[in-house]
Design an enzyme around this catalytic site. Structure first.
Site, mmCIF file in Angstrom:
data_model
loop_
_atom_site.group_PDB
_atom_site.id
_atom_site.type_symbol
_atom_site.label_atom_id
_atom_site.label_comp_id
_atom_site.label_asym_id
_atom_site.label_seq_id
_atom_site.Cartn_x
_atom_site.Cartn_y
_atom_site.Cartn_z
ATOM 1 N N SER A 183 0.691 -1.056 -0.053
ATOM 2 C CA SER A 183 0.054 0.136 0.094
ATOM 3 C C SER A 183 0.743 1.323 0.013
ATOM 4 O O SER A 183 1.567 1.515 -0.924
ATOM 5 C CB SER A 183 -1.029 -0.134 1.178
ATOM 6 O OG SER A 183 -1.794 0.952 1.081
ATOM 7 N N HIS A 184 0.688 2.009 1.083
ATOM 8 C CA HIS A 184 1.454 3.517 1.108
ATOM 9 C C HIS A 184 2.872 3.163 1.493
ATOM 10 O O HIS A 184 3.426 4.018 1.574
ATOM 11 C CB HIS A 184 0.681 4.372 2.160
ATOM 12 C CG HIS A 184 0.570 3.642 3.642
ATOM 13 N ND1 HIS A 184 -0.125 2.594 3.664
ATOM 14 C CD2 HIS A 184 1.293 4.089 4.352
ATOM 15 C CE1 HIS A 184 0.084 2.364 5.082
ATOM 16 N NE2 HIS A 184 0.872 3.341 5.657
ATOM 17 N N ASP A 348 -2.651 6.502 -3.262
ATOM 18 C CA ASP A 348 -1.545 5.725 -2.705
ATOM 19 C C ASP A 348 -1.023 4.498 -3.756
ATOM 20 O O ASP A 348 -1.711 4.424 -4.616
ATOM 21 C CB ASP A 348 -1.752 5.384 -1.233
ATOM 22 C CG ASP A 348 -2.809 4.511 -1.299
ATOM 23 O OD1 ASP A 348 -3.406 3.937 -2.209
ATOM 24 O OD2 ASP A 348 -2.704 3.110 -0.166
ATOM 25 N N ASP A 350 -1.446 1.466 -3.713
ATOM 26 C CA ASP A 350 -2.483 0.513 -4.114
ATOM 27 C C ASP A 350 -3.904 1.042 -4.517
ATOM 28 O O ASP A 350 -4.807 0.345 -4.912
ATOM 29 C CB ASP A 350 -2.510 -0.609 -3.414
ATOM 30 C CG ASP A 350 -2.969 -0.332 -1.981
ATOM 31 O OD1 ASP A 350 -2.944 0.787 -1.585
ATOM 32 O OD2 ASP A 350 -3.861 -1.285 -1.298
ATOM 33 N N ASP A 352 -6.057 2.910 -2.924
ATOM 34 C CA ASP A 352 -7.420 2.841 -2.096
ATOM 35 C C ASP A 352 -7.380 3.913 -1.393
ATOM 36 O O ASP A 352 -8.364 4.122 -0.793
ATOM 37 C CB ASP A 352 -7.393 1.503 -1.043
ATOM 38 C CG ASP A 352 -6.200 1.370 -0.359
ATOM 39 O OD1 ASP A 352 -5.175 1.861 -0.425
ATOM 40 O OD2 ASP A 352 -6.225 0.072 0.372
ATOM 41 N N ARG A 353 -6.376 4.951 -1.117
ATOM 42 C CA ARG A 353 -6.462 6.213 -0.372
ATOM 43 C C ARG A 353 -6.623 7.202 -1.296
ATOM 44 O O ARG A 353 -6.193 7.137 -2.527
ATOM 45 C CB ARG A 353 -5.112 6.413 0.349
ATOM 46 C CG ARG A 353 -5.019 5.412 1.504
ATOM 47 C CD ARG A 353 -3.664 5.640 2.410
ATOM 48 N NE ARG A 353 -3.580 4.746 3.150
ATOM 49 C CZ ARG A 353 -2.778 4.904 4.146
ATOM 50 N NH1 ARG A 353 -2.075 6.095 4.669
ATOM 51 N NH2 ARG A 353 -2.813 3.774 5.383
ATOM 52 N N SER A 437 -7.362 8.142 7.928
ATOM 53 C CA SER A 437 -5.973 7.957 7.055
ATOM 54 C C SER A 437 -6.214 8.044 5.592
ATOM 55 O O SER A 437 -5.591 7.158 5.021
ATOM 56 C CB SER A 437 -5.458 6.488 7.559
ATOM 57 O OG SER A 437 -6.409 5.475 7.250
ATOM 58 N N LYS A 448 -11.573 0.639 0.675
ATOM 59 C CA LYS A 448 -11.813 2.031 0.387
ATOM 60 C C LYS A 448 -11.139 2.338 -1.126
ATOM 61 O O LYS A 448 -10.625 1.432 -1.607
ATOM 62 C CB LYS A 448 -10.774 2.651 1.602
ATOM 63 C CG LYS A 448 -9.494 2.380 1.528
ATOM 64 C CD LYS A 448 -8.892 2.919 2.842
ATOM 65 C CE LYS A 448 -7.358 2.844 2.975
ATOM 66 N NZ LYS A 448 -7.097 1.545 3.563
HETATM 67 C C1 VG1 Z 1 -3.035 2.334 8.464
HETATM 68 C C2 VG1 Z 1 -4.308 3.427 8.500
HETATM 69 C C3 VG1 Z 1 -5.369 2.584 8.531
HETATM 70 C C4 VG1 Z 1 -5.693 1.992 7.262
HETATM 71 C C5 VG1 Z 1 -4.367 1.034 6.938
HETATM 72 C C6 VG1 Z 1 -4.443 0.430 5.663
HETATM 73 O O1 VG1 Z 1 -3.186 1.345 9.469
HETATM 74 O O2 VG1 Z 1 -4.331 3.810 10.003
HETATM 75 O O3 VG1 Z 1 -6.562 3.446 8.669
HETATM 76 O O4 VG1 Z 1 -6.844 1.246 7.011
HETATM 77 O O5 VG1 Z 1 -3.239 1.721 7.261
HETATM 78 O O6 VG1 Z 1 -4.541 1.283 4.713
HETATM 79 P P1 VG1 Z 1 -2.176 1.622 10.861
HETATM 80 O O7 VG1 Z 1 -2.432 0.307 11.641
HETATM 81 O O8 VG1 Z 1 -0.673 1.825 10.137
HETATM 82 O O9 VG1 Z 1 -2.673 2.755 11.531
HETATM 83 V V1 VG1 Z 1 -3.761 0.960 3.275
HETATM 84 O O10 VG1 Z 1 -3.896 2.087 2.022
HETATM 85 O O11 VG1 Z 1 -2.078 1.015 3.756
HETATM 86 O O12 VG1 Z 1 -4.023 -0.577 2.936
HETATM 87 CO CO CO Z 2 -3.466 1.612 0.234
#
Ligand code: VG1
Ligand code: CO
Length: 625
Positions: A183-184, A348, A350, A352-353, A437, A448
């Site tokens: 992801s990010h 981001d 993948d 989804d953000r 987030s 998302k």
């Molecule tokens: C973070 C965010 C959370 C989000 C998750 C996955 O998790 O706070 O809200 O759902 O990333 O997003 P954490 O546990 O690091 O706070 V993604 O776009 O990285 O799949």
């Molecule tokens: Co993501």
């Protein structure tokens, strides 16, 4: 030693010596016979066939074992630490590249599913194009075939965004799907890799499944892998191996059709074609690069140069594909610079953000979901009957709660992580939800959705401006937000992230806070704030009754202000501390204040309550939102 699985044969014994190494099996040194190579010159969808190695007799069993392909059983031993976090399993690429690391997890996953959930079934495979995805795709395909999956739909070149995978799973009625993405988190040989698994409704696997997978990684002894050559993923088409097949599909088309059914494309097109409206989208060299041109440019008429960083790269151009004020600095500079465009957005790794910006204006994600919810029925055809219910993650600001009250809708507060929304959606209780987030979405899928959020904002602006004549001043992003604050009040919100702290100090800090919570009493004074309650958030799913505990320590004060602490579950090194700070302000004359200034007393309080500096040694956060 290898063997073939045959129907009606006794269960295979594990091979003795020499032990076949999985890497060898995945990339056999002897090339496959010419007759079995995919024709690389095919230009369109086509059927590619492979010579079968073993053809078993027809299946008498309800659930058949793989037919027509040789399955190798590879002995393996458990690997520590393969516990899924907030969203999938994420580690450094180098960890994933260790022998059997990925293979163990994938096999453990099949060991955790009921056979009817994958045998002869259909799975989807996508990813964000990051480094190691190409190799990983081949491993996943071969193990899926080895476990009796019937067919895999793969995005061309292994590319398919997280929301698109969810859409394809639902549209094609697949049993589930994999997303190769951290992801990010940044990508490249020195950075991160990750894998997520989604269920048949397109939702991220719930904790009941991920816990089972983790349990199985601790006892795994065998990997079942099909002895097939690497599949060419660069061209659309079907390749068959016995009764297993791989279909390479366009990663955009199912998703685009869905977006067309959710939004009023001609309405958005009118806005994007106006000479007095300028739009920019930063794909951050990540997966939405593959979606931005076909959707925003080709279908909605945005100018081709409105897309920046629009080609997915394995290392995201050395960037950190996290659309926030720190890592999407280029876009932020454009939107706060001279002659800024009217609308800016980014997504981001993948896809989804999302981050939404107006001219010199940042929309905090907690406000974004509230504003989308408040305007959805009027501006977005999918919601013309009105949303069924709204939800947010616990640390997300209470902005959405106020919309819920006004619209008189069911409301849910869930732990951090999108997987908690899926059950509510499947039960028909939830339409629009979000996380602070930069995650926003709806029940059109079970993830998302970055591009959906951009289209939702464009729809709101298009709807508000649809009768504006040339030369008339358009309703801007900041107008929409300020009007929302004036109606509902403003929830000032900020998040401080302290990335990659020493785990020991961070864990001690959380233990300390939990202890503080257990001793706290309503009515206690914290500076000028009076405690209403303090706890460690526990969620009971109203649909299946499952309980998730220890989801974040919160201090809630009598004026509605909140301070929340939790550790990230998506990092790959050390511990990331997140502090969430929120305060409600009904007074319109104070709405223009900078969030950091408005929240200063509460932020100072958050740092002193937690003794963050003593525990972590950190003076300053890495990222402020
Ligand atoms: C973070 C965010 C959370 C989000 C998750 C996955 O998790 O706070 O809200 O759902 O990333 O997003 P954490 O546990 O690091 O706070 V993604 O776009 O990285 O799949
Ligand atoms: Co993501």
């Amino acid at each position: 030693m290898t063997f073939s699985l045959r129907l009606n044969a006794p269960p295979p014994l594990l091979p003795r010596s020499p032990t076949p190494r999985l890497n060898k099996l995945l990339h056999p040194s002897t090339p496959p016979p010419l007759s079995s190579l995919s024709p690389h010159l095919l230009t369109g969808p086509a059927l590619r066939t492979h010579s079968s190695i073993v053809r078993a007799s027809s299946s008498p069993a309800a659930i058949a074992e793989p037919e027509g392909i040789k399955i190798n059983s590879v002995p393996t031993t458990p690997i520590e630490g393969q516990k899924t976090g907030t969203s999938g399993l994420r580690k450094k690429v180098k960890v994933f590249m260790q022998e059997n690391y990925l293979a163990n997890w994938i096999q453990a996953l099949f060991n955790s599913l009921a056979p009817e959930d994958y045998k002869n079934g259909l799975l989807v495979l996508g990813g964000d194009g990051r480094y190691f995805n190409k190799e990983a795709a081949q491993i996943i395909i071969k193990i899926a075939a080895g476990n009796g999956v019937g067919k895999i739909l793969v995005g061309q070149d292994g590319i398919m965004s997280t929301p698109a995978v969810s859409a394809v799973i639902r549209n094609r009625k697949a049993n589930g799907g994999f997303i190769m993405s951290a992801s990010h988190n940044p990508g490249g040989p020195e950075y991160d890799w990750g894998i997520k698994f989604n269920y048949s409704s397109g939702q991220p696997a719930p904790e009941s499944i991920t816990d089972k997978i983790y349990g199985n990684t601790l006892s795994i002894s065998e990997i079942k892998i099909a002895d097939i050559p690497d599949v060419n993923l660069s061209l659309p088409g079907i390749t068959k191996y016995g009764n297993f097949s791989v279909e390479v599909i366009d990663p955009v088309s199912d998703y685009l059709e869905l977006m067309k059914s959710v939004f009023d494309f001609p309405l958005i097109k009118n806005l994007l074609s106006r000479p007095d409206f300028r739009f920019v989208f930063d794909a951050m060299h990540a997966v939405t690069g593959a979606y931005a041109k076909p959707i925003f440019v080709d279908k909605l008429g945005a100018s081709p140069d409105s897309i920046s960083n629009g080609v997915p790269l394995e290392d995201f151009g050395h960037g950190h594909p996290d659309p926030n004020l720190t890592y999407a600095k280029d876009l932020v500079n454009i939107m706060y610079g001279n002659n800024a465009p009217d609308f800016g957005a980014a997504s981001d790794g993948d896809g989804d953000r999302n981050m939404i910006l107006g001219k010199g204006f940042f929309v905090t994600p907690s406000d974004s979901v509230a504003i989308i919810a408040a305007n959805a029925q009027a501006a977005i055809p999918y919601f013309q009957g009105g949303p069924k219910g709204l939800a947010r993650s616990m640390p997300t600001s209470g902005s959405l709660d106020r919309v819920t009250q006004k619209l008189n809708l069911p409301f849910f507060e869930v732990p951090t992580g999108w997987k908690f929304f899926g059950n509510l959606m499947d039960a028909g209780k939830l339409s629009i939800c979000g996380e602070e987030s930069f995650g926003t979405g709806s029940d059109h899928i079970r993830e998302k959705d970055g591009i959906w959020a951009v289209l939702a904002w464009l729809s709101i602006l298009a709807f508000r401006n649809k009768d504006k004549k040339p030369g008339e001043k358009l309703v801007s992003v900041s107008d929409v937000v300020k009007e929302h604050w004036a109606t509902y009040g403003r929830n000032f919100f900020s998040r401080y992230d302290y990335e990659e702290c020493e785990s020991e100090g961070a864990n001690k800090m959380i233990d300390y806070l939990r202890d503080l919570v257990s001793k706290s009493k309503a009515g206690e004074k914290y500076g000028s704030y009076v405690l209403q309650f303090a706890d460690d958030f526990t969620y009971t799913d109203p649909v299946d009754g499952s309980v998730a505990s220890k989801q974040g320590v919160r201090f809630v004060f009598t004026d509605g202000s909140r301070i929340i602490y939790r550790l990230s579950g998506t990092g790959s090194a050390g511990a990331t501390v997140r502090i969430y700070i929120e305060q409600f302000e009904p007074d319109v004359s104070k709405h223009d204040m900078d969030a950091q200034i408005a929240l200063k007393p509460l932020i100072d309080l958050a740092l002193s309550i937690s003794k963050l500096k003593d525990f972590t040694g950190r003076e300053k956060p890495t990222v402020i939102t």
